[in-house]
Design an enzyme around this catalytic site. Structure first.
Site, PDB file in Angstrom:
ATOM      1  N   GLY A  45       0.856  -1.293   0.121  1.00  0.00           N
ATOM      2  CA  GLY A  45      -0.040  -0.094   0.129  1.00  0.00           C
ATOM      3  C   GLY A  45       0.720   1.217   0.008  1.00  0.00           C
ATOM      4  N   ASP A  69      -2.099  -7.977  -5.543  1.00  0.00           N
ATOM      5  CA  ASP A  69      -3.112  -7.940  -4.522  1.00  0.00           C
ATOM      6  C   ASP A  69      -2.803  -8.490  -3.219  1.00  0.00           C
ATOM      7  OD1 ASP A  69      -5.257  -8.145  -2.718  1.00  0.00           O
ATOM      8  OD2 ASP A  69      -6.735  -8.690  -4.518  1.00  0.00           O
ATOM      9  N   VAL A  70      -2.427  -8.057  -2.047  1.00  0.00           N
ATOM     10  CA  VAL A  70      -2.026  -8.576  -0.719  1.00  0.00           C
ATOM     11  C   VAL A  70      -2.828  -9.587  -0.333  1.00  0.00           C
ATOM     12  CG1 VAL A  70      -0.409  -6.625  -0.485  1.00  0.00           C
ATOM     13  CG2 VAL A  70      -2.724  -6.853   0.609  1.00  0.00           C
ATOM     14  N   ILE A 129      -4.613  10.730  11.542  1.00  0.00           N
ATOM     15  CA  ILE A 129      -3.589  11.090  10.509  1.00  0.00           C
ATOM     16  C   ILE A 129      -4.184  11.703   9.388  1.00  0.00           C
ATOM     17  CG2 ILE A 129      -1.448  10.552   9.343  1.00  0.00           C
ATOM     18  CD1 ILE A 129      -1.259  10.278  12.330  1.00  0.00           C
ATOM     19  N   TYR A 147     -12.940  -3.602  11.086  1.00  0.00           N
ATOM     20  CA  TYR A 147     -11.431  -2.991  11.396  1.00  0.00           C
ATOM     21  C   TYR A 147     -10.553  -3.179  12.580  1.00  0.00           C
ATOM     22  CZ  TYR A 147      -7.618   0.622  10.209  1.00  0.00           C
ATOM     23  OH  TYR A 147      -6.817   1.442   9.842  1.00  0.00           O
ATOM     24  N   LYS A 157      -6.978  -5.344  12.962  1.00  0.00           N
ATOM     25  CA  LYS A 157      -5.672  -4.565  13.498  1.00  0.00           C
ATOM     26  C   LYS A 157      -5.239  -5.262  14.833  1.00  0.00           C
ATOM     27  CE  LYS A 157      -5.187  -1.852  10.119  1.00  0.00           C
ATOM     28  NZ  LYS A 157      -4.008  -1.862   9.259  1.00  0.00           N
ATOM     29  N   ARG A 181       0.040   5.833  -1.719  1.00  0.00           N
ATOM     30  CA  ARG A 181      -0.594   6.944  -1.123  1.00  0.00           C
ATOM     31  C   ARG A 181      -0.504   7.076   0.145  1.00  0.00           C
ATOM     32  NH1 ARG A 181      -6.574   5.760  -3.153  1.00  0.00           N
ATOM     33  NH2 ARG A 181      -5.474   5.337  -5.210  1.00  0.00           N
TER      34      ARG A 181
END
Length: 241
Positions: A8, A59-60, A185, A152, A156, A11
């Site tokens: 990734g 594609d990871v 961020i 999400y 994580k 960006r």
């Protein structure tokens, strides 16, 4: 020459990390899935500053593509990855009561499963050479949770736990494994979040910069961080510790 792979990396935080590692002298492999134009711009920016970079699109979340492209690159070039930054990630927010199977699965696949697929591919080379840095970008949501982000947070939080176990597996081979957990961020992922509304919850009274995350990643990739492993370093302005 040491080689760094940033997933990734085209960006946002990934771009900042790619540029920072290039400044540290790493040959940077910029991974992305579809943002080809943005990735080319990152590569050009690195080269303009005297660094070296290469685009490595795959594609990871697809184990076959990880093996074909990343494994193929290592075999063809007879090189191994010295520094892996698992940065690729997505969100698909919804309250759990309304969350679809697709919203759950695509976030787990991209954020959690990719950690396994990509890290497994590069790990043998690090172990054989007895040197490596694995740095996983996690999140404030994985540490304290956030409404609407059960998928999400789960992805994580799982990577944070896996980091601790992997650090214990490979430490004797001088391979360190750590996490960096950004808070709010300024990137594309937070452009729809009001800094004015949220900064009152942040002791430093502002959103962070991608470069501030990148500098922590750069430290963990350096020799100076050789005695740090299994840790999660928060970059959140004091919002949570």
């Amino acid at each position: 020459m040491k080689y760094a792979l940033v997933t990734g990396g085209s960006r946002g935080i990934g771009k900042a990390i790619s540029c920072h590692l290039a400044q540290q002298g790493f040959y940077v492999l910029i991974n992305y899935r579809s943002a080809h134009e943005e990735a080319q711009k990152v590569k050009a920016e690195i080269e303009q500053e005297g660094g070296q970079a290469e685009l490595l699109p795959f594609d990871v979340s697809d184990p076959q593509k990880v093996e074909e492209v990343l494994g193929g690159w290592m075999k063809q070039n007879d090189k191994y990855i010295d520094v892996l930054v698992n940065n690729a990630g997505i969100t698909s927010d919804n309250l759990m009561v309304f969350m679809s199977n697709e919203e759950w699965n695509k976030v787990i696949s991209t954020n959690q499963n990719s950690f396994f697929f990509v890290t497994r591919q590069v790990l043998e080379g690090m172990i054989v050479s007895k040197w490596g840095r694995i740095i996983n970008l996690v999140s404030l949501s994985g540490q304290k949770g956030h409404p609407g982000q059960v998928n999400y947070s789960a992805s994580k939080g799982a990577v944070m736990a896996a980091t601790k176990s992997l650090a214990m597996e490979v430490g004797k081979k001088k391979v360190t494994v750590n996490c960096v957990a950004p808070g709010f961020i300024k990137t594309e992922m937070t452009e729809n979040i009001s800094e004015k509304d949220w900064k009152r919850h942040i002791p430093l009274n502002r959103f962070g910069k991608a470069e501030e995350v990148a500098s922590v990643v750069g430290f963990l990739a350096s020799e100076g961080a050789a005695y740090i492993t299994g840790e999660t370093i928060a970059v959140n302005g004091g919002m949570y510790s």
